[in-house]
Design an enzyme around this catalytic site. Structure first.
Site, PDB file in Angstrom:
ATOM      1  N   TRP A   1       0.972  -1.244   0.064  1.00 33.52           N
ATOM      2  CA  TRP A   1       0.123   0.059   0.099  1.00 33.52           C
ATOM      3  C   TRP A   1       0.729   1.365   0.014  1.00 33.52           C
ATOM      4  O   TRP A   1       0.600   2.033  -0.835  1.00 33.52           O
ATOM      5  CB  TRP A   1      -0.847  -0.094   1.267  1.00 33.52           C
ATOM      6  CG  TRP A   1      -1.897   0.906   1.193  1.00 33.52           C
ATOM      7  CD1 TRP A   1      -3.421   0.790   0.785  1.00 33.52           C
ATOM      8  CD2 TRP A   1      -1.580   2.408   1.615  1.00 33.52           C
ATOM      9  NE1 TRP A   1      -4.025   2.048   1.119  1.00 33.52           N
ATOM     10  CE2 TRP A   1      -3.025   2.875   1.300  1.00 33.52           C
ATOM     11  CE3 TRP A   1      -0.678   3.279   1.949  1.00 33.52           C
ATOM     12  CZ2 TRP A   1      -3.033   4.233   1.769  1.00 33.52           C
ATOM     13  CZ3 TRP A   1      -1.063   4.527   2.140  1.00 33.52           C
ATOM     14  CH2 TRP A   1      -2.194   5.215   2.048  1.00 33.52           C
TER      15      TRP A   1
ATOM     16  N   CYS B   1      -7.143  -3.437  -1.881  1.00 34.41           N
ATOM     17  CA  CYS B   1      -6.672  -3.301  -0.373  1.00 34.41           C
ATOM     18  C   CYS B   1      -7.510  -4.248   0.402  1.00 34.41           C
ATOM     19  O   CYS B   1      -8.600  -4.382  -0.067  1.00 34.41           O
ATOM     20  CB  CYS B   1      -6.812  -1.726  -0.100  1.00 34.41           C
ATOM     21  SG  CYS B   1      -6.407  -1.683   1.600  1.00 34.41           S
TER      22      CYS B   1
ATOM     23  N   SER C   1      -4.210  -2.923  11.809  1.00 31.33           N
ATOM     24  CA  SER C   1      -4.249  -1.635  10.875  1.00 31.33           C
ATOM     25  C   SER C   1      -4.807  -0.319  11.206  1.00 31.33           C
ATOM     26  O   SER C   1      -5.697  -0.242  11.759  1.00 31.33           O
ATOM     27  CB  SER C   1      -5.133  -2.359   9.807  1.00 31.33           C
ATOM     28  OG  SER C   1      -5.462  -1.260   8.647  1.00 31.33           O
TER      29      SER C   1
ATOM     30  N   THR D   1       0.728  -1.797   9.398  1.00 34.25           N
ATOM     31  CA  THR D   1       0.932  -1.430   7.973  1.00 34.25           C
ATOM     32  C   THR D   1       1.593  -0.260   7.678  1.00 34.25           C
ATOM     33  O   THR D   1       2.682   0.012   6.923  1.00 34.25           O
ATOM     34  CB  THR D   1      -0.103  -1.817   7.166  1.00 34.25           C
ATOM     35  OG1 THR D   1      -1.211  -1.306   7.506  1.00 34.25           O
ATOM     36  CG2 THR D   1      -0.375  -3.551   6.963  1.00 34.25           C
TER      37      THR D   1
END
Length: 533
Positions: free
Chosen positions: A102, A221, A381, A450
Site C-alpha cells: 500500500w 486493498c 491496521s 502496516t
C-alpha cells in the site's frame, strides 16, 4: 571474527604483499570490514531468516515472546526506527520491519500516488527492500565509527580500562539489520511472474514474503470492497513459486506468509476445477451462491455445476464474476489457512474488518485443531478506528453483563466526551494489551502496523506547517523539533553525522593520511550540539 582477529588476518595479508601494500592500515581495513558485515542481500536474507525461525520457535514455547514491526516506506524511516529501538530498549530482538505494498503504491510509484491495486511498478518492491537495508547497514557503520572514536580517544589518553571497554563494545555490537516481512501483493501476475519477483526480493534481502489469495488483476486493498479471490490451486502454485525462489537462492529457512482475504471477499473470478467429490476444488465451489435448476431451465451461456446429481447454476454478475454465499467468509478463511499450511506456508495472515481478539481466536481454534502450531501475522491496521471499535466492544460486553450503560451513546463513542470515562479507560486498556492478548489467545506470532509512518509523517508535517507558517515562525521549528531532538537524544539532530560525514572523514584519513581534507574540524557547526545528541 573479533576486531583483533580481523587486524591480525589483514596484517598478515598486507605483509605478504610486501612494499606495494605498505600504505594500507590493517586496523583501518578491519574497521571497514566490521562496518560492512553483510556483503550481499542474500547474506542478509539468510541471516534474518535464521533469526525469524528462532523467534517462531521461542513463540511456540512461550506466547509472550511475540514479535512486532512497523511499516516503513523509506530507508531513512526504517533506519531511524531501528536506531530508536536500540536506544530505548538496548536490543533489536523481536523487532522487524514491514514493507507495505500500500505504501509503495501511495508513495513510491513513478505514476504518483496510486490506490493499493497492484498498479505500481513491481520493481519498486525489491528496490525499497534494498534501500531499507542500505540505510540499516549505514546505521551499523555510523555506530561502529563512534565506537572506534571512543577506542582512539581512550588510547590517546592512555586509559587501558576505557580502551578495553570500547573494544568489548565493538566485538559485542548488535547490528541494526533485522528481518523484513515484504508484501508481494497477489504476485503481480501468474506463478512465473511471482517467482521472478520473489527472486528479486530475496536477492535484495527479504527473508519473509507475504502473498495474498486475490486475483492479481482485480487486487484490492484488504480493507476495501470488491475483493476477488482465486481457487486454492491457483494460489498454491504461487506459494510454491516463492518456495522455489528461496531454495534456488540458498535461503533454505525463508518464510512464506499466506494471507487470506476471504473474510471480506464475496467474489471469485473462477470456478475451481474439481475431479472428485470433496476435493479441494469441490470444497471451494461449495461456497458459491447457487440455485438448483432443471435441464429445461438452462439459458444460453449458463455455467452449471453438477453436485450429487443436482444441477446448480452459480450466480454470475454482469462483471462475469461469481458470488459466494453470504456468511461463508470465516469458513473460507479457515479452509484457506489450513490448505496453505499443508502446502508450504509457514505463517498465516487473516485480514479482518475489525481488531477483535475473540473473532480471530475463533478461526484460529478451528485451524489449530488441524495444525496445532499454526501461527498468525496480524495487521494492526490504521484502517480500523481503534478507539470506536474498542469502546463499542466494551459497551457490548457491559451490556451483556447487565451493567448500566445508559450514560453512553454507542453510535457516538468516538466523542472526546468519553475520553475520561470508565468505559473510555477500559477500552484504552484493551487496546494497550491487544497484542499480548492476541498472542496468548489467538496464536498471533507477529503484530505489525502496516501504514504507521505514512500517518506520522503527515501528522508531524501538519504540526510543523501550522506553527512555522503561522505566528511562531522559526520558534515553531526550534521549540517543536530541534529543542526536543536535543533533549530526547534523537541521533539525527546531528544530521551531518547521520548522513555519513564522519564515516567519510574516516575514509579520507585512511586513504590520504595527514593530507586528508576533513569536514569534522573545529569549525563544523555540528559541534554546537556537543554530547547532548
Amino acid at each position: 571474527m573479533s576486531y583483533q582477529d580481523h587486524i591480525r588476518q589483514v596484517g598478515a595479508l598486507i605483509e605478504s604483499k610486501a612494499g606495494p601494500w605498505s600504505g594500507i592500515s590493517a586496523e583501518a581495513v578491519a574497521r571497514m570490514r566490521l562496518q560492512n558485515r553483510f556483503q550481499t542481500g542474500l547474506d542478509i536474507a539468510r541471516y534474518t531468516a535464521s533469526i525469524m525461525r528462532a523467534d517462531m520457535a521461542a513463540y511456540d514455547a512461550d506466547p509472550s515472546q511475540y514479535t512486532q514491526s512497523l511499516g516503513c516506506w523509506h530507508g531513512f524511516i526504517g533506519q531511524q526506527k531501528m536506531i530508536s529501538i536500540k536506544k530505548h530498549f538496548g536490543t533489536t530482538k523481536g523487532r522487524y520491519l514491514y514493507l507495505s505494498g500500500w505504501m509503495i503504491a501511495a508513495l513510491r510509484s513513478d505514476f504518483g500516488p496510486l490506490p493499493d491495486q497492484s498498479m505500481h511498478e513491481k520493481t519498486s518492491v525489491p528496490a525499497l527492500i534494498e534501500e531499507l537495508y542500505t540505510f540499516l547497514r549505514q546505521a551499523d557503520a555510523r555506530e561502529l565509527g563512534m565506537l572506534f572514536r571512543d577506542l582512539d580517544a581512550a588510547r590517546a589518553a592512555g586509559d587501558e580500562v576505557a580502551a578495553a571497554k570500547a573494544q568489548q563494545a565493538i566485538d559485542g555490537h548488535q547490528t541494526h539489520v533485522v528481518p523484513i516481512i515484504a508484501d508481494i501483493d497477489a504476485g503481480f501476475g501468474n506463478a512465473e511472474a511471482t517467482y521472478l519477483l520473489a527472486r528479486k526480493m530475496i536477492e535484495a534481502g527479504a527473508c519473509a514474503l507475504q502473498i495474498e489469495n486475490q486475483v492479481s488483476d482485480e487486487k484490492q486493498c484488504g480493507h476495501q470492497d470488491g475483493k476477488v479471490t482465486v481457487p486454492h490451486e491457483d494460489f498454491l502454485a504461487k506459494v510454491r513459486a516463492c518456495r522455489y525462489a528461496f531454495l534456488e537462492l540458498g535461503v533454505e529457512d525463508g518464510i512464506i506468509v499466506t494471507r487470506t482475504d476471504s473474510l471480506g471477499a464475496g467474489l471469485t473470478k473462477q470456478i475451481a476445477v474439481s475431479n472428485t467429490p470433496g476435493d479441494l476444488g469441490d470444497q471451494y465451489n461449495s461456497f458459491l451462491d447457487c440455485e438448483e435448476i432443471s435441464a429445461d431451465q438452462l439459458s444460453n451461456g449458463d455455467v452449471i455445476i453438477n453436485r450429487d446429481g443436482k444441477l446448480l447454476r452459480p450466480k454470475r454478475l454482469p462483471s462475469n464474476l461469481f458470488q459466494f454465499r453470504a456468511g461463508t467468509g470465516e469458513d473460507r478463511c479457515v479452509l484457506d489457512s489450513i490448505t496453505s499450511l499443508q502446502n508450504g506456508a509457514d505463517l498465516l495472515w487473516i485480514e479482518t474488518e475489525k481488531p477483535h481478539v475473540e473473532q480471530i481466536a475463533g478461526m484460529m481454534d478451528r485451524i489449530r485443531a488441524v495444525i496445532p502450531d499454526a501461527k498468525l501475522v496480524y495487521n494492526n491496521s490504521p484502517s480500523f478506528n481503534w478507539t470506536l471499535n474498542f469502546r463499542q466492544q466494551v459497551f457490548d460486553a457491559w451490556s451483556a453483563e447487565g451493567k448500566d450503560v445508559s450514560a453512553y451513546d454507542r453510535a457516538k463513542l468516538m466523542s472526546v466526551d468519553y475520553d475520561a470515562t470508565p468505559l473510555g479507560a477500559e477500552a484504552d486498556e484493551r487496546i494497550r494489551t491487544f497484542q499480548a492478548d492476541g498472542a496468548k489467545r489467538a496464536g498471533i506470532f507477529h503484530h505489525l502496523i502496516t501504514l504507521p509512518t505514512y500517518h506520522t509523517a503527515a501528522l508531524s508535517t501538519d504540526n510543523l506547517a501550522r506553527e512555522y507558517f503561522g505566528s511562531q515562525g522559526m520558534l515553531g521549528y526550534v521549540k517543536a523539533v530541534q529543542r526536543e531532538e536535543i533533549r530526547q537524544g534523537i541521533a539525527c539532530v546531528k544530521h551531518q553525522n547521520m548522513s555519513g560525514s564522519d564515516i567519510g572523514d574516516d575514509h579520507k584519513e585512511y586513504f590520504a593520511g595527514e593530507a586528508a581534507l576533513k569536514a569534522g574540524g573545529a569549525h563544523n557547526t555540528m559541534n554546537q550540539f556537543g554530547e547532548a545528541a
